[in-house]
Structure formats: structure tokens, C-alpha cells
Design a protein around this motif. Structure first.
Motif, PDB file in Angstrom:
ATOM      1  N   THR A   1      59.276  33.988 -50.289  1.00  5.56           N
ATOM      2  CA  THR A   1      58.500  33.531 -51.445  1.00  5.56           C
ATOM      3  C   THR A   1      57.293  34.415 -51.671  1.00  5.56           C
ATOM      4  O   THR A   1      56.863  34.620 -52.808  1.00  5.56           O
ATOM      5  CB  THR A   1      58.030  32.077 -51.224  1.00  5.56           C
ATOM      6  N   LEU A   2      56.733  34.966 -50.586  1.00  6.41           N
ATOM      7  CA  LEU A   2      55.556  35.805 -50.723  1.00  6.41           C
ATOM      8  C   LEU A   2      55.821  37.034 -51.564  1.00  6.41           C
ATOM      9  O   LEU A   2      54.927  37.560 -52.208  1.00  6.41           O
ATOM     10  CB  LEU A   2      55.068  36.249 -49.343  1.00  6.41           C
ATOM     11  N   LEU A   3      57.065  37.509 -51.573  1.00  8.72           N
ATOM     12  CA  LEU A   3      57.360  38.710 -52.332  1.00  8.72           C
ATOM     13  C   LEU A   3      57.144  38.502 -53.813  1.00  8.72           C
ATOM     14  O   LEU A   3      56.923  39.452 -54.564  1.00  8.72           O
ATOM     15  CB  LEU A   3      58.800  39.148 -52.067  1.00  8.72           C
ATOM     16  N   GLY A   4      57.182  37.264 -54.263  1.00  9.50           N
ATOM     17  CA  GLY A   4      56.964  36.978 -55.666  1.00  9.50           C
ATOM     18  C   GLY A   4      55.545  37.211 -56.111  1.00  9.50           C
ATOM     19  O   GLY A   4      55.266  37.298 -57.303  1.00  9.50           O
ATOM     20  N   PHE A   5      54.621  37.339 -55.142  1.00 10.08           N
ATOM     21  CA  PHE A   5      53.220  37.526 -55.496  1.00 10.08           C
ATOM     22  C   PHE A   5      52.850  38.997 -55.595  1.00 10.08           C
ATOM     23  O   PHE A   5      51.716  39.339 -55.838  1.00 10.08           O
ATOM     24  CB  PHE A   5      52.322  36.831 -54.467  1.00 10.08           C
ATOM     25  N   ALA A   6      53.788  39.892 -55.338  1.00 13.57           N
ATOM     26  CA  ALA A   6      53.529  41.319 -55.451  1.00 13.57           C
ATOM     27  C   ALA A   6      54.572  41.947 -56.350  1.00 13.57           C
ATOM     28  O   ALA A   6      55.713  41.523 -56.400  1.00 13.57           O
ATOM     29  CB  ALA A   6      53.576  41.967 -54.069  1.00 13.57           C
TER      30      ALA A   6
ATOM     31  N   ASP B   1      44.466  44.850 -59.900  1.00 12.26           N
ATOM     32  CA  ASP B   1      43.371  44.972 -58.962  1.00 12.26           C
ATOM     33  C   ASP B   1      43.066  43.605 -58.347  1.00 12.26           C
ATOM     34  O   ASP B   1      42.807  42.631 -59.051  1.00 12.26           O
ATOM     35  CB  ASP B   1      42.144  45.509 -59.705  1.00 12.26           C
ATOM     36  N   GLY B   2      43.134  43.526 -57.013  1.00 12.21           N
ATOM     37  CA  GLY B   2      42.883  42.265 -56.328  1.00 12.21           C
ATOM     38  C   GLY B   2      44.131  41.497 -55.967  1.00 12.21           C
ATOM     39  O   GLY B   2      44.052  40.520 -55.221  1.00 12.21           O
ATOM     40  N   ASP B   3      45.294  41.915 -56.461  1.00 13.35           N
ATOM     41  CA  ASP B   3      46.548  41.277 -56.061  1.00 13.35           C
ATOM     42  C   ASP B   3      47.022  41.860 -54.732  1.00 13.35           C
ATOM     43  O   ASP B   3      46.648  42.975 -54.368  1.00 13.35           O
ATOM     44  CB  ASP B   3      47.630  41.506 -57.117  1.00 13.35           C
ATOM     45  N   PRO B   4      47.871  41.140 -53.979  1.00 13.29           N
ATOM     46  CA  PRO B   4      48.424  41.704 -52.751  1.00 13.29           C
ATOM     47  C   PRO B   4      49.096  43.045 -53.007  1.00 13.29           C
ATOM     48  O   PRO B   4      49.805  43.227 -53.996  1.00 13.29           O
ATOM     49  CB  PRO B   4      49.425  40.632 -52.301  1.00 13.29           C
ATOM     50  N   ASP B   5      48.862  43.999 -52.110  1.00 15.96           N
ATOM     51  CA  ASP B   5      49.332  45.372 -52.254  1.00 15.96           C
ATOM     52  C   ASP B   5      50.773  45.474 -51.749  1.00 15.96           C
ATOM     53  O   ASP B   5      51.018  45.318 -50.548  1.00 15.96           O
ATOM     54  CB  ASP B   5      48.414  46.288 -51.447  1.00 15.96           C
ATOM     55  N   PRO B   6      51.757  45.768 -52.616  1.00 14.22           N
ATOM     56  CA  PRO B   6      53.157  45.798 -52.178  1.00 14.22           C
ATOM     57  C   PRO B   6      53.453  46.913 -51.193  1.00 14.22           C
ATOM     58  O   PRO B   6      54.496  46.899 -50.540  1.00 14.22           O
ATOM     59  CB  PRO B   6      53.921  45.998 -53.487  1.00 14.22           C
ATOM     60  N   GLY B   7      52.536  47.872 -51.013  1.00 14.30           N
ATOM     61  CA  GLY B   7      52.749  48.941 -50.055  1.00 14.30           C
ATOM     62  C   GLY B   7      52.326  48.591 -48.642  1.00 14.30           C
ATOM     63  O   GLY B   7      52.395  49.442 -47.752  1.00 14.30           O
ATOM     64  N   PHE B   8      51.917  47.356 -48.424  1.00 14.62           N
ATOM     65  CA  PHE B   8      51.426  46.926 -47.120  1.00 14.62           C
ATOM     66  C   PHE B   8      52.278  45.774 -46.606  1.00 14.62           C
ATOM     67  O   PHE B   8      52.467  44.767 -47.306  1.00 14.62           O
ATOM     68  CB  PHE B   8      49.972  46.477 -47.248  1.00 14.62           C
TER      69      PHE B   8
END
Length: 450
Positions: free
Chosen positions: A14-19, A25-32
Motif C-alpha cells: 500500500t505504501l507504494l501508492g504514496f510515491a 516536493d515533500g512527498d516520499p522519495d521513490p528512489g529510497f
């Protein structure tokens, strides 16, 4: 060290939906990590402090979340991509055990030579009678081994003082400052302990290496939560002055030898955050600006509401409230989780290169569920609408049934914010805590420092 401590924590998809590739700017960084999130991989771990190495690797320190005695400070190192670094300690983890009882790590920092200093407080027979807690510090080599040049020869030391440590700072000369609360007498006071680079108490600081500060007019307890050293080597300490019904944000500035700085406030101390509409303010985090101004973040209560709001207050270099900041010197920030009135406060703060301040902490809903929060204020103390969801937002750390989620520390990595915290699945079982890191997108990755 038990091998079953390193069980993988499964992050919900489910967390993947937030990236996304178009994260703002300020959203979770999908590269991490996974969609911006990195798990500690250790159940029962509570993250309290975070630091970044020059090469981008991330260090965290915390404790075992009450999973049992003997685990001590838990220090972890992550690669810049959010994966545990197997070259550090035991597959990325080092335990620093002071005593079979509870050990709580509240600070971590990297020295210029790459060695790692961690600090906090412990329950130990070495503590003077009548108190449960004493300060403790340790130093590790760059690869996570105990540093034999520090403390008792095993890289650690307990200090026989009645003192809780909530924050740590390094001076430019290698000395180490530990700030918290002295328990030597009631009412309790701000306390700062300074130790030399080898771990011995500094005899030239205060009395027996310790300075205590009692705020004028307080009757309950004064507790320091944050400490920093400015470019003049003055020591700035922030927290709460009097935890009773008239509590306020308390700020102290000391000269390099530990004496009160008479050029700051009332003989080196300031109480702030209260006005005709607010009461019961408290400070948890501290940011020093380049111009000498001081931002303290925490929370305060409003006479118009039973709920506390996150707040940030800015002081001038002389300790007076900067009335140009926010609303007459302070900014209140609301989050309203689940659409209901909330209580919130900030646990951590950090200054970006452009002067904006990022805050992190927790918000509570009406059912006392806890939500990890981040916010950003511009240089004038206004909520920055270009950051995350309108300037302040809840960052979901896990997909669980009403979990408790909390941010406790912040650091900057190549202009991007790394927030450290933990999630508790509220199962009521031992090991319900899990440490997590989140890296946020930033528009400052290519920003030239001011």
C-alpha cells in the motif's frame, strides 16, 4: 547478540501508492527504500535519533522498545538507497550495552574523522542513591566497533550523575554536550553535561562538568530537549520551563565556559510561547539560523480549544520574540487526522539551505491514535504551501489497524529530508514497535547553499 533480532519487516505494498515518478516536493522519495520508506528490519526497535555521513549513508540510534533487558543502544547504518549496510557492525547493526537494565539512546552524531558518538541515559548501579537514571555515552569506529580510545576502554562510559539525557551536540573542538534534566533535587532543572573527546568529564565546564539552570518563577520541572552550538561557540538549549499549568517554551544560552550569557534574555534565559490566547507551551526541537535567530518547535495549548497544536516560535539573537515571524512571533500548525480536531506537537526540526524549516512529529485523533507528521515553514514562519499537502501533512508509515506512528528525528541528505521514527501495530505483544525511515522529495537537490 540474538540473530532473531534481525527479522525482515514487511512494508505493505500500500505504501507504494504514496510515491510516483511525479512525486512533489515533500512527498516520499521513490528512489529510497520501497517507495520512499526503509524498514529497520528489527522488530521492537524505536528510532530516536538520526545522522547522515558525508557519503550519504544514514545512521540511526534508538532502543529496543521494551523487548527485554540487555539490548542497550541499538545503532544501525543504512546505505544511501535505504538498505541496511552489511559492512557496519553485525550486518548493519551494533548494540551498545551499558547495563542489564534499560538503556535509552537519544542522540547520535558523526565526528569529522568518521567516528560515531551516541548518547542517552541508563538505569545502573553506578547512579547515586535516590535516582534511577544517569547519562551515558559511547563512541564507535567508522565500521561500528567499540572505540577503545573512549570512556572505560570498551568505548563507553556511564556518568555518576542524576540526569536524564534528551539531546546531544558536538562542539568544533571535539567536546560533547549532553542536555536534559537534572534529577538531583526537586524542582528539576535544565542540565548540560560536557565531556572531553576521550569521554572524561570536562572539569572546565560549570561545576564538575555540569551546568544546571532553573528558570525564574518555575515551581515544577524544567527539562531540556534540544541543544546546539552557534558560530560563536555559544551553547543554546531549548525545552520546557515548568511542566505545570503555566509551562512555557524555555530557551537558555550559555557562554563557551558554561556561564549564562547575560546578552540573552534575562541573564541567559527566555520563556516564550504563551500570550493572551495560549498557555501550556513546550519546546522539543531547535534550529539556529545563520543570522543568529533561534527557532524552537514544540506545541502549545489554546484557550479557545482543549487540543494542543504544533507550534514554532522565533527569537531574536538577544532572546526577544521576533514579532515578524508567523503571527506575532509564533506559528501554530494543525493536521486534523481523520477529519476530527486533533492534538499535535513537533519532535524534530531542521533548517534547509534556503532557510526554510522542516518540522516533524505526531498528531493524535479523538481516539488517541497517533499519526506521523511533517510540515515546512518559510523564512517568515508561514506554512509553505509548496511542500507536501499544502505545507503540512500526515505521512502514513504502515498499513495497519489504527497503528501508532511517530517521527522523532530529522536529518538532511543531499538536500533531501530524512525523517526517522517508528510504528507500533498496537497488538499488545512484545516487539510491536518497528523503526522506519522516510526520505522526502526536495526541490533543493540542485540548490546552491546560501
Amino acid at each position: 547478540m540474538r540473530s532473531d533480532r534481525h527479522l525482515p519487516l514487511l512494508l505493505s505494498t500500500t505504501l507504494l501508492g504514496f510515491a510516483s515518478a511525479h512525486a512533489a516536493d515533500g512527498d516520499p522519495d521513490p528512489g529510497f527504500g520501497i517507495g520512499g520508506y526503509a524498514a529497520s528490519g528489527t522488530t521492537g526497535y524505536v528510532v530516536d535519533a538520526v545522522a547522515i555521513r558525508p557519503d550519504g549513508r544514514i545512521l540511526t540510534c534508538g532502543d529496543d522498545g521494551f523487548t527485554g533487558p540487555g539490548e542497550g543502544f541499538v545503532v544501525m547504518q543504512f546505505r544511501a538507497d535505504g538498505t541496511l549496510d552489511p559492512t557496519f557492525g553485525d550486518q548493519g547493526v551494533t548494540h551498545v550495552v551499558f547495563d542489564p537494565a534499560d538503556d535509552t539512546c537519544t542522540g547520535i552524531a558523526v565526528q569529522p574523522d568518521g567516528r560515531i558518538v551516541v548518547a542517552g541515559y541508563v538505569r545502573s548501579p553506578a547512579i547515586p542513591a535516590g535516582s534511577l537514571y544517569a547519562p551515558a555515552a559511547a563512541r564507535l569506529t567508522h565500521d561500528g566497533a567499540p572505540d577503545p580510545d573512549f570512556g572505560d576502554g570498551a568505548g563507553k562510559r556511564i556518568y555518576a550523575l542524576r540526569h536524564i539525557v534528551n539531546a546531544m551536540a558536538l562542539q568544533g573542538d571535539g567536546k560533547i554536550l549532553l542536555a536534559g534534566m537534572s534529577l538531583a533535587a526537586h524542582p528539576y532543572d535544565f542540565s548540560v553535561l560536557r565531556i572531553l573527546a576521550d569521554g572524561t568529564p570536562d572539569p572546565e565546564f560549570g561545576t564538575d562538568a555540569q551546568v544546571t539552570v532553573s528558570f525564574v518563577g518555575t515551581t515544577s520541572q524544567d527539562q531540556a530537549e534540544a541543544i546546539a552550538v552557534d558560530d560563536q561557540q555559544r551553547i543554546v538549549v531549548a525545552g520546557t520551563a515548568d511542566a505545570g499549568g503555566a509551562s512555557a517554551i524555555g530557551v537558555v544560552r550559555l557562554l563557551p565556559d558554561g556561564q549564562p550569557d547575560s546578552a540573552f534574555g534575562n541573564d541567559g534565559q527566555v520563556r516564550a510561547g504563551n500570550d493572551a490566547l495560549h498557555y501550556g507551551a513546550f519546546g522539543n526541537a531547535l534550529v539556529l539560523q545563520r543570522d543568529g535567530k533561534i527557532v524552537v518547535a514544540g506545541g502549545r495549548n489554546s484557550l479557545a480549544s482543549p487540543f494542543a497544536n504544533s507550534t514554532a516560535v522565533r527569537l531574536q539573537e538577544d532572546g526577544s520574540v521576533d514579532t515578524t515571524y508567523g503571527d506575532q512571533g509564533a506559528t501554530d500548525i494543525g493536521f486534523s487526522p481523520a477529519g476530527v480536531p486533533d492534538t499535535s506537537f513537533e519532535s524534530a526540526a531542521i533548517r534547509q539551505d534556503d532557510g526554510k524549516v522542516v518540522l516533524a512529529g505526531v498528531a493524535f485523533d479523538a481516539d488517541d491514535h497517533k499519526y506521523a507528521t511533517v510540515a515546512r515553514l518559510d523564512t517568515q514562519g508561514q506554512v509553505d504551501a509548496s511542500f507536501a499537502d499544502g505545507g503540512s501533512t500526515i505521512i502514513p508509515l504502515a498499513d495497519a489497524q489504527h497503528p501508532s506512528q511517530w517521527f522523532s528525528a530529522l536529518a538532511l541528505s543531499d538536500g533531501r529530508v530524512v525523517a526517522a521514527g517508528f510504528v507500533d501495530d498496537e497488538s499488545g505483544t512484545i516487539g510491536g514497535f518497528s523503526g522506519l525511515l522516510v526520505r522526502l522529495q526536495s526541490d533543493l537537490i540542485f540548490f546552491d547553499s546560501l
